[in-house]
Scaffold this motif. Structure first.
Motif, PDB file in Angstrom:
ATOM      1  N   SER A  15       0.835  -1.212   0.000  1.00  0.00           N
ATOM      2  CA  SER A  15       0.000   0.000   0.000  1.00  0.00           C
ATOM      3  C   SER A  15       0.866   1.257   0.000  1.00  0.00           C
ATOM      4  CB  SER A  15      -0.959  -0.019   1.191  1.00  0.00           C
ATOM      5  OG  SER A  15      -0.244  -0.338   2.347  1.00  0.00           O
ATOM      6  N   GLU A  16       2.163   1.067  -0.224  1.00  0.00           N
ATOM      7  CA  GLU A  16       3.061   2.233  -0.323  1.00  0.00           C
ATOM      8  C   GLU A  16       3.069   2.763  -1.753  1.00  0.00           C
ATOM      9  OE1 GLU A  16       7.165   2.603   1.202  1.00  0.00           O
ATOM     10  OE2 GLU A  16       6.470   1.010   2.553  1.00  0.00           O
ATOM     11  N   LEU A  17       2.101   3.604  -2.048  1.00  0.00           N
ATOM     12  CA  LEU A  17       1.960   4.132  -3.405  1.00  0.00           C
ATOM     13  C   LEU A  17       2.247   5.637  -3.381  1.00  0.00           C
ATOM     14  CD1 LEU A  17      -1.397   2.320  -4.352  1.00  0.00           C
ATOM     15  CD2 LEU A  17       0.947   1.493  -4.665  1.00  0.00           C
ATOM     16  N   THR A  18       3.156   6.064  -4.261  1.00  0.00           N
ATOM     17  CA  THR A  18       3.535   7.484  -4.292  1.00  0.00           C
ATOM     18  C   THR A  18       2.975   8.132  -5.548  1.00  0.00           C
ATOM     19  OG1 THR A  18       5.612   6.808  -3.300  1.00  0.00           O
ATOM     20  CG2 THR A  18       5.537   9.051  -4.195  1.00  0.00           C
ATOM     21  N   LYS A  19       2.178   9.172  -5.379  1.00  0.00           N
ATOM     22  CA  LYS A  19       1.623   9.863  -6.556  1.00  0.00           C
ATOM     23  C   LYS A  19       2.713  10.738  -7.179  1.00  0.00           C
ATOM     24  CE  LYS A  19      -1.483  13.512  -6.737  1.00  0.00           C
ATOM     25  NZ  LYS A  19      -2.791  14.067  -6.352  1.00  0.00           N
ATOM     26  N   TYR A  20       2.937  10.566  -8.486  1.00  0.00           N
ATOM     27  CA  TYR A  20       3.959  11.423  -9.124  1.00  0.00           C
ATOM     28  C   TYR A  20       3.420  12.222 -10.301  1.00  0.00           C
ATOM     29  CZ  TYR A  20       4.685   7.620 -12.593  1.00  0.00           C
ATOM     30  OH  TYR A  20       4.531   6.661 -13.566  1.00  0.00           O
ATOM     31  N   GLU A  47      -4.511  10.374 -12.543  1.00  0.00           N
ATOM     32  CA  GLU A  47      -3.289  10.503 -11.734  1.00  0.00           C
ATOM     33  C   GLU A  47      -2.533   9.184 -11.773  1.00  0.00           C
ATOM     34  OE1 GLU A  47      -5.469  12.938  -8.066  1.00  0.00           O
ATOM     35  OE2 GLU A  47      -4.871  10.846  -7.812  1.00  0.00           O
ATOM     36  N   VAL A  48      -1.199   9.269 -11.687  1.00  0.00           N
ATOM     37  CA  VAL A  48      -0.385   8.042 -11.692  1.00  0.00           C
ATOM     38  C   VAL A  48       0.398   7.928 -10.394  1.00  0.00           C
ATOM     39  CG1 VAL A  48       1.223   6.625 -13.025  1.00  0.00           C
ATOM     40  CG2 VAL A  48      -0.102   8.399 -14.172  1.00  0.00           C
ATOM     41  N   VAL A  49       0.414   6.706  -9.838  1.00  0.00           N
ATOM     42  CA  VAL A  49       1.172   6.448  -8.605  1.00  0.00           C
ATOM     43  C   VAL A  49       2.210   5.351  -8.886  1.00  0.00           C
ATOM     44  CG1 VAL A  49      -0.800   7.067  -7.148  1.00  0.00           C
ATOM     45  CG2 VAL A  49      -0.460   4.670  -7.763  1.00  0.00           C
ATOM     46  N   LEU A  50       3.249   5.334  -8.061  1.00  0.00           N
ATOM     47  CA  LEU A  50       4.327   4.333  -8.187  1.00  0.00           C
ATOM     48  C   LEU A  50       4.326   3.453  -6.946  1.00  0.00           C
ATOM     49  CD1 LEU A  50       7.020   3.448  -9.716  1.00  0.00           C
ATOM     50  CD2 LEU A  50       8.186   4.952  -8.094  1.00  0.00           C
ATOM     51  N   CYS A  51       4.394   2.129  -7.159  1.00  0.00           N
ATOM     52  CA  CYS A  51       4.507   1.221  -6.016  1.00  0.00           C
ATOM     53  C   CYS A  51       5.970   1.206  -5.580  1.00  0.00           C
ATOM     54  CB  CYS A  51       4.063  -0.185  -6.410  1.00  0.00           C
ATOM     55  SG  CYS A  51       4.465  -1.398  -5.133  1.00  0.00           S
ATOM     56  N   SER A 287      13.252   3.852  -8.204  1.00  0.00           N
ATOM     57  CA  SER A 287      12.974   4.821  -7.138  1.00  0.00           C
ATOM     58  C   SER A 287      12.249   6.030  -7.716  1.00  0.00           C
ATOM     59  CB  SER A 287      14.261   5.227  -6.421  1.00  0.00           C
ATOM     60  OG  SER A 287      15.186   5.664  -7.357  1.00  0.00           O
ATOM     61  N   ALA A 288      11.618   6.796  -6.855  1.00  0.00           N
ATOM     62  CA  ALA A 288      10.637   7.798  -7.318  1.00  0.00           C
ATOM     63  C   ALA A 288      11.236   8.997  -8.069  1.00  0.00           C
ATOM     64  CB  ALA A 288       9.809   8.280  -6.130  1.00  0.00           C
ATOM     65  N   GLY A 289      12.522   9.304  -7.826  1.00  0.00           N
ATOM     66  CA  GLY A 289      13.125  10.515  -8.388  1.00  0.00           C
ATOM     67  C   GLY A 289      12.922  10.663  -9.888  1.00  0.00           C
ATOM     68  N   ALA A 290      13.189   9.587 -10.640  1.00  0.00           N
ATOM     69  CA  ALA A 290      13.101   9.649 -12.111  1.00  0.00           C
ATOM     70  C   ALA A 290      11.678   9.982 -12.553  1.00  0.00           C
ATOM     71  CB  ALA A 290      13.517   8.311 -12.708  1.00  0.00           C
ATOM     72  N   GLU A 293      10.952  13.681 -12.043  1.00  0.00           N
ATOM     73  CA  GLU A 293      11.663  14.428 -13.091  1.00  0.00           C
ATOM     74  C   GLU A 293      10.846  14.391 -14.392  1.00  0.00           C
ATOM     75  OE1 GLU A 293      15.794  13.779 -15.283  1.00  0.00           O
ATOM     76  OE2 GLU A 293      15.857  13.339 -13.121  1.00  0.00           O
ATOM     77  N   PHE A 294      10.322  13.217 -14.726  1.00  0.00           N
ATOM     78  CA  PHE A 294       9.465  13.054 -15.910  1.00  0.00           C
ATOM     79  C   PHE A 294       8.257  13.989 -15.805  1.00  0.00           C
ATOM     80  CE2 PHE A 294       5.386  10.691 -16.513  1.00  0.00           C
ATOM     81  CZ  PHE A 294       5.259  10.799 -17.890  1.00  0.00           C
ATOM     82  N   ALA A 295       7.600  13.978 -14.652  1.00  0.00           N
ATOM     83  CA  ALA A 295       6.388  14.787 -14.480  1.00  0.00           C
ATOM     84  C   ALA A 295       6.702  16.270 -14.657  1.00  0.00           C
ATOM     85  CB  ALA A 295       5.786  14.512 -13.105  1.00  0.00           C
ATOM     86  N   SER A 296       7.906  16.672 -14.221  1.00  0.00           N
ATOM     87  CA  SER A 296       8.226  18.106 -14.277  1.00  0.00           C
ATOM     88  C   SER A 296       8.464  18.562 -15.718  1.00  0.00           C
ATOM     89  CB  SER A 296       9.439  18.410 -13.403  1.00  0.00           C
ATOM     90  OG  SER A 296      10.578  17.846 -14.007  1.00  0.00           O
ATOM     91  N   LYS A 297       8.730  17.633 -16.640  1.00  0.00           N
ATOM     92  CA  LYS A 297       8.990  18.019 -18.047  1.00  0.00           C
ATOM     93  C   LYS A 297       7.711  18.293 -18.825  1.00  0.00           C
ATOM     94  CE  LYS A 297      13.055  15.146 -18.697  1.00  0.00           C
ATOM     95  NZ  LYS A 297      13.222  13.762 -19.104  1.00  0.00           N
TER      96      LYS A 297
END
Ligand code: TMP
Ligand code: ZN
Length: 419
Positions: A15-20, A47-51, A287-290, A293-297
């Protein structure tokens, strides 16, 4: 029309989902509006989340599948590029299965029979399953037997009873649409022979992230796959990933070959699988960083496209879109573009013609509209088929018409050689 919220990863259960990514409230990309109807359009959060455990990207909500797939207006066979891809797949799979004639291939979400047509030509016994009644009917008329149902246990059991177990099960461009991926595989295990192979093809999330293909995000696409979470999924279900290949189709897709655990009759390629996992790790996709970065473009893409279209508008140039694809709809609605900047869109799909694009309500016409109205620019919304579309519109080039290709980066082109 209902939707449900995703609380847990559909592969690993975390249930560790991070919205990016948040693309706002969007209509269903493949729901075309009849200009004569005054039915209210539905719109849902996109919206998209990352497990953080298995690195599966997924939408934060699920719209009911009946709302999206019962009458499906996407005909795979319209694109020559995709048809060629299907032919090559049939040839490749036959080789991998030892070149024998008469093997039984079952295609899940077989659409209008585009892939099975090629398998049949190569000597396979074929059967399709697709919930879109309109498409199943079209395939059946062509003699490609197609069951008009969602892939489910009762269908798998009926197939075994009538046709026996399949030597190969193919599922191209459907796995991203499936919520219960474990149930899907459970039913595959029922219908697949012990020596059989499951072949899944899906857009590769690495390309989505690396090439900013954000417009492939829409409500139908519940998941965005890397190899790692899929390998995990197979292992959780008594299967083994045997090989992975990459293809250019749909902005870059992966084809995965999986068998029942312990089936050694299918040649495995562990080095290949390792290379994909290393690549994903090297690109920091675990990991979430990439992803942030994608979302910010994406804002840059929006600003660039809007600046170009507003300049053309001021210069009095007409812009038309080509390909009323679902992805084009994400692109236009995210950028807030309607018929002020893109006067009309052409598409060869009969069901889309004389309808309005969801949300922005840009009118859609047959390709002949280009010759009637002669726009100066064609915005290629189905950029995955840019080459084919440019080749098809020679008359536009003869009058020095230009093309705008927005992905992977904004380009204005005069012809296919500049692609
Ligand atoms: P897609 O990008 O989701 O595959 O959708 C492509 C859309 O473009 C689909 O509506 C069919 C349309 N199309 C044409 O009308 N003519 C063409 O030559 C091609 C390649 C696509
Ligand atoms: Zn997970």
């Amino acid at each position: 029309m209902m939707f449900s919220k995703v609380e847990k990863c559909r592969i690993c259960g975390s249930s560790e989902l991070t919205k990016y990514l948040d693309l706002g409230i969007m209509p269903l990309a493949n729901s075309y509006v009849d200009p004569k109807s005054n039915e209210k359009e539905n719109a849902f959060p996109l919206e998209v989340v990352l497990c953080s455990n298995c690195s599966l990207s997924m939408l934060s909500i699920i719209v009911s599948p009946e709302a999206m797939f019962s009458n499906y207006v996407y005909h795979s066979s319209i694109s020559r590029t995709f048809q060629n891809h299907c032919l090559e797949m049939a040839i490749g799979v036959k080789e991998r299965l030892g070149g024998k004639d008469g093997l039984f291939v079952l295609d899940i979400a077989s659409n209008d029979g585009c892939l099975l047509r090629e398998f049949r030509k190569k000597g396979f016994k074929v059967l399709g399953v697709d919930p879109a009644k309109n498409l199943a009917e079209k395939a059946n008329k062509e003699g490609i037997a197609t069951i008009p149902e969602f892939w489910q246990e009762s269908v798998a059991l009926e197939i075994i009873k009538k046709h026996g177990k399949a030597d190969a099960i193919t599922a191209t461009n459907v796995f991203a649409h499936v919520d219960d991926v474990h149930g899907f595989l459970g039913n595959v295990l029922l219908a697949l022979s012990d020596e059989g192979v499951l072949i899944i093809e899906a857009p590769y999330a690495l390309n989505l992230i690396k090439h900013s293909e954000f417009d492939t995000i829409y409500h139908e696409h519940l998941s965005y796959f890397l190899v790692k979470p899929l390998k995990m999924l197979f292992e959780m279900n008594g299967m083994e990933l045997r090989d992975v290949e990459e293809y250019n189709i749909h902005g870059g897709s992966i084809r995965l070959f999986a068998t029942k655990k312990g089936n050694t009759s299918f040649a495995a390629n562990p080095e290949n699988i390792k290379a994909f996992l290393e690549l994903e790790s090297r690109e920091k996709l675990y990991s979430a960083g990439a992803y942030f970065e994608f979302a910010s473009k994406l804002l840059d893409i929006k600003i660039e496209l809007l600046s170009l279209l507003s300049r053309l508008h001021k210069e009095g140039k007409m812009v038309a879109g080509y390909g009323a694809s679902a992805k084009g709809n994400t692109m236009l609605n995210y950028c807030g573009i309607s018929s002020d900047f893109v006067e009309f869109i052409v598409d060869e799909t009969p069901e889309k013609q004389n309808m309005l694009y969801a949300g922005n309500h840009i009118p859609i016409y047959p390709a002949s509209e280009l010759e009637k109205r002669k726009p100066e620019y064609i915005l290629i919304l189905a950029w995955n088929f840019a080459k084919e579309i440019i080749e098809k519109t020679a008359k536009h080039q003869e009058r020095s018409g230009k093309y705008i290709v927005p992905i992977p980066k904004m380009r204005v082109l005069s012809g296919a050689e500049e692609l």
